[in-house]
Design an enzyme around this catalytic site. Structure first.
Site, PDB file in Angstrom:
ATOM      1  N   ASP A  48      14.056   3.489  -5.635  1.00 30.85           N
ATOM      2  CA  ASP A  48      12.628   3.230  -5.784  1.00 30.85           C
ATOM      3  C   ASP A  48      11.959   4.468  -6.370  1.00 30.85           C
ATOM      4  O   ASP A  48      12.040   5.551  -5.790  1.00 30.85           O
ATOM      5  CB  ASP A  48      12.030   2.899  -4.403  1.00 30.85           C
ATOM      6  CG  ASP A  48      10.562   2.465  -4.485  1.00 30.85           C
ATOM      7  OD1 ASP A  48       9.849   2.870  -5.423  1.00 30.85           O
ATOM      8  OD2 ASP A  48      10.126   1.732  -3.592  1.00 30.85           O
ATOM      9  N   THR A 100       5.661   7.422  -5.913  1.00 29.99           N
ATOM     10  CA  THR A 100       5.191   8.772  -5.616  1.00 29.99           C
ATOM     11  C   THR A 100       6.382   9.625  -5.192  1.00 29.99           C
ATOM     12  O   THR A 100       6.553  10.768  -5.627  1.00 29.99           O
ATOM     13  CB  THR A 100       4.146   8.729  -4.483  1.00 29.99           C
ATOM     14  OG1 THR A 100       3.094   7.859  -4.885  1.00 29.99           O
ATOM     15  CG2 THR A 100       3.605  10.106  -4.196  1.00 29.99           C
ATOM     16  N   THR A 153       4.448  21.748 -24.532  1.00 25.18           N
ATOM     17  CA  THR A 153       4.489  21.831 -23.068  1.00 25.18           C
ATOM     18  C   THR A 153       4.610  20.440 -22.450  1.00 25.18           C
ATOM     19  O   THR A 153       5.447  20.207 -21.567  1.00 25.18           O
ATOM     20  CB  THR A 153       3.215  22.526 -22.538  1.00 25.18           C
ATOM     21  OG1 THR A 153       3.135  23.821 -23.134  1.00 25.18           O
ATOM     22  CG2 THR A 153       3.243  22.649 -21.023  1.00 25.18           C
ATOM     23  N   LEU A 198       8.381   1.751   5.631  1.00 21.34           N
ATOM     24  CA  LEU A 198       8.417   0.287   5.581  1.00 21.34           C
ATOM     25  C   LEU A 198       8.647  -0.244   4.175  1.00 21.34           C
ATOM     26  O   LEU A 198       9.213  -1.318   4.002  1.00 21.34           O
ATOM     27  CB  LEU A 198       7.126  -0.283   6.165  1.00 21.34           C
ATOM     28  CG  LEU A 198       7.157  -0.379   7.687  1.00 21.34           C
ATOM     29  CD1 LEU A 198       5.765  -0.565   8.252  1.00 21.34           C
ATOM     30  CD2 LEU A 198       8.072  -1.528   8.120  1.00 21.34           C
ATOM     31  N   ASP A 199       8.226   0.504   3.161  1.00 19.92           N
ATOM     32  CA  ASP A 199       8.494   0.048   1.794  1.00 19.92           C
ATOM     33  C   ASP A 199       9.998   0.077   1.526  1.00 19.92           C
ATOM     34  O   ASP A 199      10.551  -0.839   0.911  1.00 19.92           O
ATOM     35  CB  ASP A 199       7.722   0.882   0.747  1.00 19.92           C
ATOM     36  CG  ASP A 199       7.922   2.380   0.904  1.00 19.92           C
ATOM     37  OD1 ASP A 199       8.495   2.849   1.921  1.00 19.92           O
ATOM     38  OD2 ASP A 199       7.496   3.111  -0.013  1.00 19.92           O
ATOM     39  N   CYS A 222       0.840  -1.201   0.000  1.00 18.98           N
ATOM     40  CA  CYS A 222       0.000   0.000   0.000  1.00 18.98           C
ATOM     41  C   CYS A 222       0.871   1.245   0.000  1.00 18.98           C
ATOM     42  O   CYS A 222       1.400   1.650   1.045  1.00 18.98           O
ATOM     43  CB  CYS A 222      -0.913  -0.004   1.218  1.00 18.98           C
ATOM     44  SG  CYS A 222      -1.870  -1.531   1.399  1.00 18.98           S
ATOM     45  N   GLY A 223       1.055   1.833  -1.171  1.00 20.86           N
ATOM     46  CA  GLY A 223       1.855   3.047  -1.316  1.00 20.86           C
ATOM     47  C   GLY A 223       0.994   4.275  -1.122  1.00 20.86           C
ATOM     48  O   GLY A 223      -0.188   4.174  -0.760  1.00 20.86           O
TER      49      GLY A 223
END
Ligand SMILES: Nc1ncnc2c1ncn2[C@@H]1O[C@H](COP(=O)(O)OP(=O)(O)OP(=O)(O)O)[C@@H](O)[C@H]1O
Ligand SMILES: CC(C)(CO)[C@@H](O)C(=O)NCCC(=O)O
Ligand SMILES: [K+]
Length: 249
Positions: free
Chosen positions: A122, A125, A181, A101-102, A7-8
């Protein structure tokens, strides 16, 4: 079958493992708890017996998901927790429980796979880097905004940067200077990630010469994979560590 969840901050990565062995029965990426339950309900022949998960979300959010899983599937849920030391890796944070924790699980997975010094990059996000010495000592790491945060900051804080996801995807065909852009932003942010990766590589070399393994993981790892020759692209690195931190009976 075992349900595994990462769960990120933006997405939940899930996969279902076959009861025997480690082959994957089904997997997916979803944006919410509801979408997760729906996604699982759509898997034919699903018989869940156990679940293990890692979360970098707030405790209340994680607890809510755990309760839902217990209620819907009637299974025990094992949640990865912080540790000062595990599987030969020593957490380098002053307050070990503050390390994401990730990151911790990815480090455990990396050190197990490499059995030598590792640089773990990593790209989710956030973009993170972590250093583990040959002896399993976590030297610390770095946290930067990842691709989604960089592009959304630009979209949110400038009036004239607006584009959709399809245009964004197309802009990644090359890294030459943008003539629209969307190209300018997407390629510019990609170069920021690449710069981050290359700087980490330099630092790792200054510590360990050539005696280390680079691991790339996270949804945007592909954006820098070509720039780090010899790196191991391991999309499920967090899951490797999750199995170590939450062994099931
Ligand atoms: N199949 C995919 N599903 C979702 N995102 C993907 C996928 N492939 C690439 N991405 C990209 O990966 C990024 C998200 O990465 P990832 O899923 O690793 O992290 P996260 O869950 O958002 O955050 P965290 O770093 O907190 O784990 C987004 O920029 C997204 O566009
Ligand atoms: C850095 C992120 C957001 C990467 O997913 C996560 O690992 C996290 O929330 N970490 C807590 C802060 C820290 O690791 O110092
Ligand atoms: K992640």
């Amino acid at each position: 079958m075992i349900l595994e969840l990462d769960c990120g901050n933006s997405f939940i990565k899930w996969r279902v493992l076959e009861p025997i062995g480690i082959s994957t029965y089904a997997e997916g990426v979803v944006g919410s708890d509801t979408a997760l339950i729906e996604g699982l309900a759509a898997v034919p022949g699903l018989i869940l017996t156990r679940c293990r998960l890692v979360s970098v979300r707030a405790a209340e959010e994680t607890d809510k998901l755990v309760d839902t899983l217990k209620r819907v599937f009637g299974i025990a849920v094992s949640v990865a927790v912080s540790a000062r030391e595990m599987a030969g890796v020593r957490n380098g944070y002053e307050e070990f429980e503050r390390l994401g924790l990730d990151r911790w699980l990815a480090m455990l997975g990396a050190f197990k796979l490499a059995s030598r010094a590792c640089l773990v990059l990593d790209f989710g996000t956030a973009a993170t880097a972590d250093y583990i010495s040959m002896g399993g000592e976590h030297l610390g790491g770095f946290i930067c905004p990842g691709m989604p945060l960089m592009r959304n900051q630009l979209r949110t804080h400038t009036r004239k940067i607006r584009y959709d996801d399809i245009a964004a995807e197309r802009a990644h065909e090359s890294l030459s200077p943008g003539r629209t852009t969307v190209e300018a932003v997407e390629r510019g942010c990609t170069l920021m990630l690449r710069g981050f990766a290359l700087t980490q590589l330099e630092l790792a070399r200054s510590y360990w010469g050539d005696d280390f393994t680079v691991f790339l993981t996270g949804g945007d790892a592909g954006l820098v994979a070509d720039d780090v020759p010899g790196a191991r692209l391991v999309p499920d690195l967090v899951f490797v560590g999750l199995a170590m931190a939450c062994p099931l009976p």
